[in-house]
Design an enzyme around this catalytic site. Structure first.
Site, PDB file in Angstrom:
ATOM      1  N   ASN A  23       0.804  -1.227   0.000  1.00 37.66           N
ATOM      2  CA  ASN A  23       0.000   0.000   0.000  1.00 37.66           C
ATOM      3  C   ASN A  23       0.835   1.275   0.000  1.00 37.66           C
ATOM      4  OD1 ASN A  23      -2.266  -1.522  -0.137  1.00 37.66           O
ATOM      5  ND2 ASN A  23      -2.988  -1.096   1.945  1.00 37.66           N
ATOM      6  N   ARG A  94      -8.420  -1.761  -7.631  1.00 32.94           N
ATOM      7  CA  ARG A  94      -9.032  -0.455  -7.368  1.00 32.94           C
ATOM      8  C   ARG A  94      -8.005   0.656  -7.182  1.00 32.94           C
ATOM      9  NH1 ARG A  94     -13.893   0.722  -5.479  1.00 32.94           N
ATOM     10  NH2 ARG A  94     -12.819   2.315  -4.283  1.00 32.94           N
ATOM     11  N   ASP A 308      -7.331  -3.862   7.714  1.00 30.55           N
ATOM     12  CA  ASP A 308      -6.614  -4.890   6.958  1.00 30.55           C
ATOM     13  C   ASP A 308      -6.075  -6.014   7.852  1.00 30.55           C
ATOM     14  OD1 ASP A 308      -7.176  -3.635   4.614  1.00 30.55           O
ATOM     15  OD2 ASP A 308      -5.171  -2.831   4.271  1.00 30.55           O
ATOM     16  N   ILE A 330     -14.890   0.443   9.028  1.00 29.64           N
ATOM     17  CA  ILE A 330     -14.385   1.092   7.803  1.00 29.64           C
ATOM     18  C   ILE A 330     -15.162   0.643   6.559  1.00 29.64           C
ATOM     19  CG2 ILE A 330     -12.357   1.543   6.351  1.00 29.64           C
ATOM     20  CD1 ILE A 330     -11.871   2.639   9.091  1.00 29.64           C
TER      21      ILE A 330
HETATM   22  C1  UD1 Z   1      -6.836   1.745   1.494  1.00 25.73           C
HETATM   23  C2  UD1 Z   1      -5.990   0.506   1.419  1.00 25.73           C
HETATM   24  C3  UD1 Z   1      -6.764  -0.695   1.924  1.00 25.73           C
HETATM   25  C4  UD1 Z   1      -7.315  -0.409   3.318  1.00 25.73           C
HETATM   26  C5  UD1 Z   1      -8.062   0.914   3.359  1.00 25.73           C
HETATM   27  C6  UD1 Z   1      -8.479   1.320   4.754  1.00 25.73           C
HETATM   28  C7  UD1 Z   1      -4.531   0.961  -0.447  1.00 25.73           C
HETATM   29  C8  UD1 Z   1      -4.137   0.661  -1.847  1.00 25.73           C
HETATM   30  N1  UD1 Z   1      -5.587   0.308   0.029  1.00 25.73           N
HETATM   31  O1  UD1 Z   1      -7.966   1.550   0.636  1.00 25.73           O
HETATM   32  O2  UD1 Z   1      -5.887  -1.813   1.964  1.00 25.73           O
HETATM   33  O3  UD1 Z   1      -8.208  -1.439   3.691  1.00 25.73           O
HETATM   34  O4  UD1 Z   1      -7.249   1.971   2.828  1.00 25.73           O
HETATM   35  O5  UD1 Z   1      -7.369   1.401   5.597  1.00 25.73           O
HETATM   36  O6  UD1 Z   1      -3.871   1.733   0.222  1.00 25.73           O
HETATM   37  N2  UD1 Z   1     -14.656   6.489   1.043  1.00 25.73           N
HETATM   38  C9  UD1 Z   1     -15.639   7.334   0.587  1.00 25.73           C
HETATM   39  N3  UD1 Z   1     -15.392   8.120  -0.501  1.00 25.73           N
HETATM   40  C10 UD1 Z   1     -14.190   8.129  -1.138  1.00 25.73           C
HETATM   41  C11 UD1 Z   1     -13.175   7.282  -0.671  1.00 25.73           C
HETATM   42  C12 UD1 Z   1     -13.436   6.479   0.428  1.00 25.73           C
HETATM   43  O7  UD1 Z   1     -16.739   7.346   1.129  1.00 25.73           O
HETATM   44  O8  UD1 Z   1     -14.037   8.874  -2.123  1.00 25.73           O
HETATM   45  C13 UD1 Z   1     -14.914   5.614   2.198  1.00 25.73           C
HETATM   46  C14 UD1 Z   1     -14.828   4.134   1.841  1.00 25.73           C
HETATM   47  O9  UD1 Z   1     -16.046   3.661   1.335  1.00 25.73           O
HETATM   48  C15 UD1 Z   1     -14.493   3.520   3.183  1.00 25.73           C
HETATM   49  C16 UD1 Z   1     -13.636   4.593   3.862  1.00 25.73           C
HETATM   50  O10 UD1 Z   1     -13.870   5.790   3.133  1.00 25.73           O
HETATM   51  O11 UD1 Z   1     -15.651   3.337   3.944  1.00 25.73           O
HETATM   52  C17 UD1 Z   1     -12.142   4.306   3.868  1.00 25.73           C
HETATM   53  O12 UD1 Z   1     -11.746   3.936   2.569  1.00 25.73           O
HETATM   54  P1  UD1 Z   1     -10.308   4.320   1.989  1.00 25.73           P
HETATM   55  O13 UD1 Z   1      -9.407   4.739   3.089  1.00 25.73           O
HETATM   56  O14 UD1 Z   1     -10.509   5.278   0.868  1.00 25.73           O
HETATM   57  O15 UD1 Z   1      -9.810   2.953   1.404  1.00 25.73           O
HETATM   58  P2  UD1 Z   1      -8.854   2.797   0.192  1.00 25.73           P
HETATM   59  O16 UD1 Z   1      -7.976   4.002   0.102  1.00 25.73           O
HETATM   60  O17 UD1 Z   1      -9.601   2.348  -1.020  1.00 25.73           O
END
Ligand code: UD1
Length: 420
Positions: A23, A94, A308, A330
């Site tokens: 990550n 993603r 994670d 989360i």
């Molecule tokens: C990253 C990690 C993943 C980890 C997650 C949470 C990477 C490549 N992946 O995923 O392994 O499980 O962080 O620690 O680093 N959300 C919104 N809108 C957005 C973006 C996110 O509502 O535009 C929400 C998501 O639905 C979720 C929360 O925010 O509920 C956290 O997600 P996010 O931190 O964005 O996860 P990732 O960055 O995809």
């Protein structure tokens, strides 16, 4: 399709070398698109499928990508000609969304396919999109793509994130590096991987302060220059092997880690009854042959307990002494491993985003299916203590995030093999 076969019952004992963090490597490789020059990234977990996908994505755009056999990747983004991330690549990973900020900031144009459905809930990208709009970009959703354009440079902005998002923070931070003026990102993610990306960008001439806190201040610069950088160790991989030690009532030492990144995980292992020893760049978890105690888990953004690692601790709790609750705050729908663990004899009840697990004295082998990356790891952990040979299917999920998991576990004394 590859499968893993695991025979439970061996107490693990030994030392395992931890790889660079997936990550952190993914945003850093995407960040190379910002750079006017050659970047040499080391400690990259190049055996991972997600890293290969990212390299493919960069090459697809016209960047020069050279992967060494020593964990180095050299990226030259001088020749990028195609600012498009196609569906075929994005649908398998993603994190491809991470090219949005760099492409837009450097080339004024980015077409990134929407990721589509995901096994662990909705995971929207609305905060990435609205942040780019606040930087002055025109962003439309058309034909399944995020199409972002800006005339000239992005403009620095004050952005307050509604939810703590890891890749969202990373995308906006990367875009802000080449924006005109100052950007402030409030409610930023504090994960070590976000900090690692900030250190990488600063090493190439960016001006980011506040990494590791919830407020980032970024002074835009005209260009980033080439350079070298080593990726931070993978705290989730390390945590997974420590749990492998705990669940088998054995002793596992992880080498090449940053112990401070593991604080929340180590606190829970201590609660489970493990003796934890910490050195400068290593951690050892010793259960001294005793059954782990059940531990309650509530996932939250860093520095709290990481989502994670939720599935791995669920596996530990299935054979622990006592009843535990696991609350996932989360992601919705991140309990798919629980059904598979029930097939191994675990006693689990789910109520909304809470799992209640009553520890049993033993699991029994069964065929199970990996559903996402960390869920797959948790099934391997459960299989390490299940009586008989457990067959885990669809392990391409594991290969996205764990380098050579079978040989690392074999090195600790596990009976595990891969079959195609
Ligand atoms: C990253 C990690 C993943 C980890 C997650 C949470 C990477 C490549 N992946 O995923 O392994 O499980 O962080 O620690 O680093 N959300 C919104 N809108 C957005 C973006 C996110 O509502 O535009 C929400 C998501 O639905 C979720 C929360 O925010 O509920 C956290 O997600 P996010 O931190 O964005 O996860 P990732 O960055 O995809």
């Amino acid at each position: 399709m590859d499968k893993l076969l695991v025979k439970g019952g061996r107490r693990l004992d030994g030392t395992v070398q931890i790889s660079g963090a997936k990550n952190a490597a993914l945003p850093i490789l995407a960040g190379c698109l910002l750079v006017d020059g050659t970047v040499r990234v080391s400690n990259v977990p190049t055996a991972l499928r997600d890293v290969a996908t990212t390299n493919q994505l960069l090459a697809h755009m016209g960047a020069g990508v050279t992967v060494g056999n020593d964990g180095t990747v050299v990226v030259d983004a001088a020749s990028v000609s195609e600012c498009v991330a196609p569906y075929e690549l994005v649908k398998t990973m993603r994190a491809s969304i991470l090219v949005l900020g760099p492409l837009l900031a450097r080339f004024g144009s980015a077409d990134v396919s929407l990721p589509g459905g995901c096994a662990i809930g909705e995971r929207p990208v609305d905060l990435h999109v609205s942040g780019m709009r606040q930087f002055g970009a025109d962003v439309r959703i058309e034909n399944g793509f995020i199409k972002a354009r800006v005339n000239g440079r992005l403009k620095g902005a004050r952005i307050v994130l509604e939810t703590v998002t890891v890749t969202g923070t990373e995308n906006l931070m990367m875009a802000a590096c080449l924006a005109d003026g100052t950007t402030v990102i409030e409610n930023a993610a504090r994960e070590p991987e976000v900090t690692d990306l900030a250190c990488f960008l600063n090493a190439l001439g960016a001006r980011i302060v506040g990494a590791g806190t919830d407020t980032l201040l970024i002074e835009g610069v005209a260009r980033l220059h080439g350079g070298s950088y080593a990726v931070v160790p993978d705290r989730i991989e390390a945590g997974t092997y420590l749990v492998a030690g705990a669940i088998t009532q054995g002793r596992v030492r992880v080498n090449g880690v940053v112990p401070g990144h593991l604080d929340a995980i180590l606190a829970k292992l201590r609660d489970a009854g493990a003796l934890i020893s910490v050195g400068e760049d290593w951690v050892e978890c010793d259960m001294r042959g005793s059954r782990p105690k059940a531990v309650d888990i509530r996932t939250a953004p860093y520095p709290a307990f990481p989502t994670d690692m939720q599935a791995q601790f669920a596996a530990l709790n299935t054979v622990a002494d006592g009843v535990s609750t696991i609350v996932e705050t989360i992601f919705e729908n991140r309990f798919m491993h629980m059904d598979e663990m029930r097939r191994l004899g675990a006693e689990i009840r789910i109520e909304g985003n809470t799992a209640i697990i009553r520890g049993v004295t033993g699991l029994t082998a069964a065929p199970v299916m990996a559903t996402d990356l960390r869920a797959s790891a948790s099934l391997v952990l459960a299989a390490l203590v299940a009586d008989g040979w457990t067959r885990i299917e669809r392990i391409y999920h594991i290969d996205r995030g764990y380098e050579r998991i079978e040989s690392k576990l074999q090195g600790l004394g596990a009976e595990i093999r891969r079959e195609s």
